[in-house]
Design a protein around this motif. Structure first.
Motif, PDB file in Angstrom:
ATOM      1  N   GLY A 260     -11.121   4.359   2.632  1.00  0.00           N
ATOM      2  CA  GLY A 260     -10.818   4.856   3.962  1.00  0.00           C
ATOM      3  C   GLY A 260      -9.423   4.539   4.454  1.00  0.00           C
ATOM      4  N   CYS A 261      -8.427   4.537   3.550  1.00  0.00           N
ATOM      5  CA  CYS A 261      -7.059   4.249   3.960  1.00  0.00           C
ATOM      6  C   CYS A 261      -6.132   5.392   3.533  1.00  0.00           C
ATOM      7  CB  CYS A 261      -6.577   2.923   3.366  1.00  0.00           C
ATOM      8  SG  CYS A 261      -6.453   2.891   1.556  1.00  0.00           S
ATOM      9  N   THR A 262      -4.865   5.293   3.891  1.00  0.00           N
ATOM     10  CA  THR A 262      -3.854   6.314   3.595  1.00  0.00           C
ATOM     11  C   THR A 262      -2.914   5.793   2.528  1.00  0.00           C
ATOM     12  OG1 THR A 262      -3.961   7.146   5.865  1.00  0.00           O
ATOM     13  CG2 THR A 262      -2.005   7.707   4.583  1.00  0.00           C
ATOM     14  N   TYR A 263      -2.543   6.663   1.586  1.00  0.00           N
ATOM     15  CA  TYR A 263      -1.641   6.273   0.501  1.00  0.00           C
ATOM     16  C   TYR A 263      -0.473   7.237   0.396  1.00  0.00           C
ATOM     17  CZ  TYR A 263       0.187   6.326  -4.300  1.00  0.00           C
ATOM     18  OH  TYR A 263       1.017   6.343  -5.393  1.00  0.00           O
ATOM     19  N   THR A 264       0.745   6.695   0.258  1.00  0.00           N
ATOM     20  CA  THR A 264       1.928   7.489  -0.072  1.00  0.00           C
ATOM     21  C   THR A 264       2.773   6.686  -1.062  1.00  0.00           C
ATOM     22  OG1 THR A 264       3.322   6.604   1.724  1.00  0.00           O
ATOM     23  CG2 THR A 264       2.001   8.576   2.210  1.00  0.00           C
ATOM     24  N   TYR A 266       6.955   6.541  -2.436  1.00  0.00           N
ATOM     25  CA  TYR A 266       8.348   6.989  -2.440  1.00  0.00           C
ATOM     26  C   TYR A 266       9.019   6.296  -3.612  1.00  0.00           C
ATOM     27  CZ  TYR A 266      12.879   8.538  -0.785  1.00  0.00           C
ATOM     28  OH  TYR A 266      14.107   9.155  -0.694  1.00  0.00           O
ATOM     29  N   ALA A 267       9.206   7.029  -4.723  1.00  0.00           N
ATOM     30  CA  ALA A 267       9.759   6.449  -5.957  1.00  0.00           C
ATOM     31  C   ALA A 267       8.876   5.289  -6.391  1.00  0.00           C
ATOM     32  CB  ALA A 267      11.207   6.045  -5.760  1.00  0.00           C
ATOM     33  N   ASP A 268       9.409   4.063  -6.346  1.00  0.00           N
ATOM     34  CA  ASP A 268       8.626   2.915  -6.803  1.00  0.00           C
ATOM     35  C   ASP A 268       7.950   2.158  -5.671  1.00  0.00           C
ATOM     36  OD1 ASP A 268      10.972   2.046  -5.707  1.00  0.00           O
ATOM     37  OD2 ASP A 268      11.424   0.564  -7.257  1.00  0.00           O
ATOM     38  N   ASP A 269       8.033   2.673  -4.435  1.00  0.00           N
ATOM     39  CA  ASP A 269       7.411   2.018  -3.285  1.00  0.00           C
ATOM     40  C   ASP A 269       6.033   2.612  -3.004  1.00  0.00           C
ATOM     41  OD1 ASP A 269       9.656   0.436  -2.878  1.00  0.00           O
ATOM     42  OD2 ASP A 269      10.598   1.898  -1.550  1.00  0.00           O
ATOM     43  N   LEU A 270       5.001   1.778  -3.090  1.00  0.00           N
ATOM     44  CA  LEU A 270       3.635   2.194  -2.799  1.00  0.00           C
ATOM     45  C   LEU A 270       3.244   1.671  -1.420  1.00  0.00           C
ATOM     46  CD1 LEU A 270       1.899   1.196  -6.176  1.00  0.00           C
ATOM     47  CD2 LEU A 270       3.224   3.260  -5.662  1.00  0.00           C
ATOM     48  N   THR A 271       2.638   2.524  -0.593  1.00  0.00           N
ATOM     49  CA  THR A 271       2.237   2.110   0.752  1.00  0.00           C
ATOM     50  C   THR A 271       0.799   2.545   1.019  1.00  0.00           C
ATOM     51  OG1 THR A 271       4.518   2.402   1.525  1.00  0.00           O
ATOM     52  CG2 THR A 271       2.810   2.178   3.203  1.00  0.00           C
ATOM     53  N   PHE A 272       0.024   1.613   1.560  1.00  0.00           N
ATOM     54  CA  PHE A 272      -1.355   1.877   1.978  1.00  0.00           C
ATOM     55  C   PHE A 272      -1.507   1.368   3.409  1.00  0.00           C
ATOM     56  CE2 PHE A 272      -1.337   1.336  -2.570  1.00  0.00           C
ATOM     57  CZ  PHE A 272      -2.191   2.321  -3.043  1.00  0.00           C
ATOM     58  N   SER A 273      -2.248   2.094   4.219  1.00  0.00           N
ATOM     59  CA  SER A 273      -2.484   1.660   5.596  1.00  0.00           C
ATOM     60  C   SER A 273      -3.870   2.087   6.036  1.00  0.00           C
ATOM     61  CB  SER A 273      -1.421   2.242   6.536  1.00  0.00           C
ATOM     62  OG  SER A 273      -1.510   3.666   6.562  1.00  0.00           O
ATOM     63  N   GLY A 274      -4.413   1.332   6.980  1.00  0.00           N
ATOM     64  CA  GLY A 274      -5.750   1.660   7.453  1.00  0.00           C
ATOM     65  C   GLY A 274      -6.150   0.838   8.661  1.00  0.00           C
ATOM     66  N   ASP A 275      -7.440   0.876   8.963  1.00  0.00           N
ATOM     67  CA  ASP A 275      -7.953   0.186  10.140  1.00  0.00           C
ATOM     68  C   ASP A 275      -8.446  -1.212   9.776  1.00  0.00           C
ATOM     69  OD1 ASP A 275     -10.263   0.685   8.731  1.00  0.00           O
ATOM     70  OD2 ASP A 275     -11.004   2.227  10.103  1.00  0.00           O
ATOM     71  N   ALA A 276      -9.146  -1.822  10.714  1.00  0.00           N
ATOM     72  CA  ALA A 276      -9.620  -3.190  10.508  1.00  0.00           C
ATOM     73  C   ALA A 276     -10.600  -3.274   9.350  1.00  0.00           C
ATOM     74  CB  ALA A 276     -10.271  -3.706  11.794  1.00  0.00           C
TER      75      ALA A 276
END
Length: 388
Positions: A260-264, A266-276
């Motif tokens: 239940g999180c978001t993934y993007t 950018y080249a070698d940078d991985l980012t995940f974000s979500g709620d509690a």
């Protein structure tokens, strides 16, 4: 007839049969899925159309029907590839098939310091190789495209489109892939070209044109890589790196959906974000993430996993995303201070890092600010112009 000669005759017959039928085996590591662009409009083919994601098997065979369907140049031999590149066959061999003992110096390599310490090796291709790489990028790689989570090196996407999906989240998790370009080897690049429809006769020189064997003296700066790899600085490397990451992006997007999180990326940078709820599941999530990254032939940088909760400053590819992608306040203040002090001391006195083109560098920083603060950027640019 002795048993020995019977065996020899059977082997010879098998070889002749394979040659006549054109069936050859090749052990390759390729991308079994390649999403393409419409050759007429240039638009991505929707995945749901049945044509947007074609299942392709990387083999040694030349497949002209697949190349035609994808709008790619139909090249079946090295002679045809050389003609398409506008160079003699001998020049193609010189560029793509160097002698084992001594590889022609088609690149100028140099090391630049990283902000985090250590050095990054950059490769500047020389004129003839660079021209060939631009043709490959324009006529082949530009007609493919990466998965939705990828935002680096893609027209219409940027650090802003990469950061925007993570705005206003309870927690943001950022990680870095270690030695991103060196991790993509010749074998994987060859598989990418074969999955597009090119046979070994053409896929091999294409992959050789797009990779480089690192010299012994720089291997410590490329993760100890000894095999041919993507050179950072070649015009073909960004698109090939994105194609090499397609399975990684698909699997990580699936993992993100499960938690239940978001993934993007950018080249070698991985980012995940979500709620509690996502934050509470990190102990299960992170080991699964590491397992997928390793299985896809990449490695995460040690001590480069950052967790930022809502109460702290959350940064994604250099932008603060707590309340919308914006250039950090400290960055803006620093730029204002440089221009303010330059009115008294001159620009040269503010060039503490001895940048050879300091005014151009400041203009680039102002353009970065313009992306989220256009009015402030206009004022800063007017100040810079007034300095002469």
């Amino acid at each position: 007839m002795s048993v020995f000669w019977i065996v020899v005759a059977l082997i010879a017959a098998w070889i002749v049969l394979r040659a006549l039928t054109g069936r050859r085996t090749a052990r390759v590591v390729g991308d079994p899925f390649v999403r393409m662009r419409n050759p007429k409009t240039g638009e991505p083919i929707p995945p749901g159309s049945g044509k947007g994601r074609m299942r392709l098997r990387a083999t040694a065979a030349h497949r002209p029907e697949l190349l035609a369907e994808n709008g790619l140049p139909n090249l079946a031999s090295r002679e045809e590839l050389a003609a398409a590149l506008g160079i003699p066959r001998g020049t193609l061999d010189w560029l793509a098939l160097p002698e084992r003992k001594k590889e022609p110096p088609h690149y100028t390599a140099f090391a630049v310091p990283k902000r985090s310490g250590g050095y990054r090796v950059l490769y500047a291709p020389k004129a003839k190789l660079k021209a060939a790489q631009h043709w490959i990028r324009r006529e082949i790689l530009a007609k493919t495209f990466a998965e939705d989570p990828a935002h680096g090196f893609i027209a219409g996407r940027s650090i802003h489109t990469n950061a925007a999906p993570h705005t206003g989240k309870d927690i943001v998790v950022t990680l870095d892939l270690d030695n991103f370009f060196p991790s993509v080897t010749y074998r994987r690049v060859r598989g990418i070209f074969q999955s597009l429809g090119y046979g070994e006769e053409v896929a091999i020189p294409l992959a050789m044109l797009c990779t480089v064997k690192p010299a012994a003296k720089v291997r410590e700066f490329v993760g100890g890589q000894r095999h041919r790899m993507l050179p950072q600085g070649a015009p073909t490397s960004p698109a090939l790196a994105n194609l090499a990451c397609r399975h990684l992006d698909l699997r990580l997007a699936g993992l993100a959906a499960k938690f239940g999180c978001t993934y993007t990326r950018y080249a070698d940078d991985l980012t995940f974000s979500g709620d509690a709820a996502f934050e509470r599941s990190l102990k299960r999530f992170l080991p699964l993430l590491q397992k997928i990254v390793k299985a896809e032939g990449f490695k995460l940088k040690k001590d480069k996993t950052h967790l930022a909760r809502r109460g702290a400053r959350q940064k994604v590819t250099g932008l603060v995303v707590n309340d919308g992608p914006r250039v950090p306040r400290a960055y803006r203040r620093r730029l204002r201070a440089i221009l303010h002090n330059a009115r008294k001391t001159g620009l040269d006195a503010q060039n503490r890092d001895k940048h050879p083109h300091f005014a151009h560098a400041l203009r680039g920083r102002i353009e970065f600010v313009r992306s989220t603060h256009p009015q402030l950027a206009a004022k800063l640019l007017a100040e810079l112009r007034s300095l002469g």
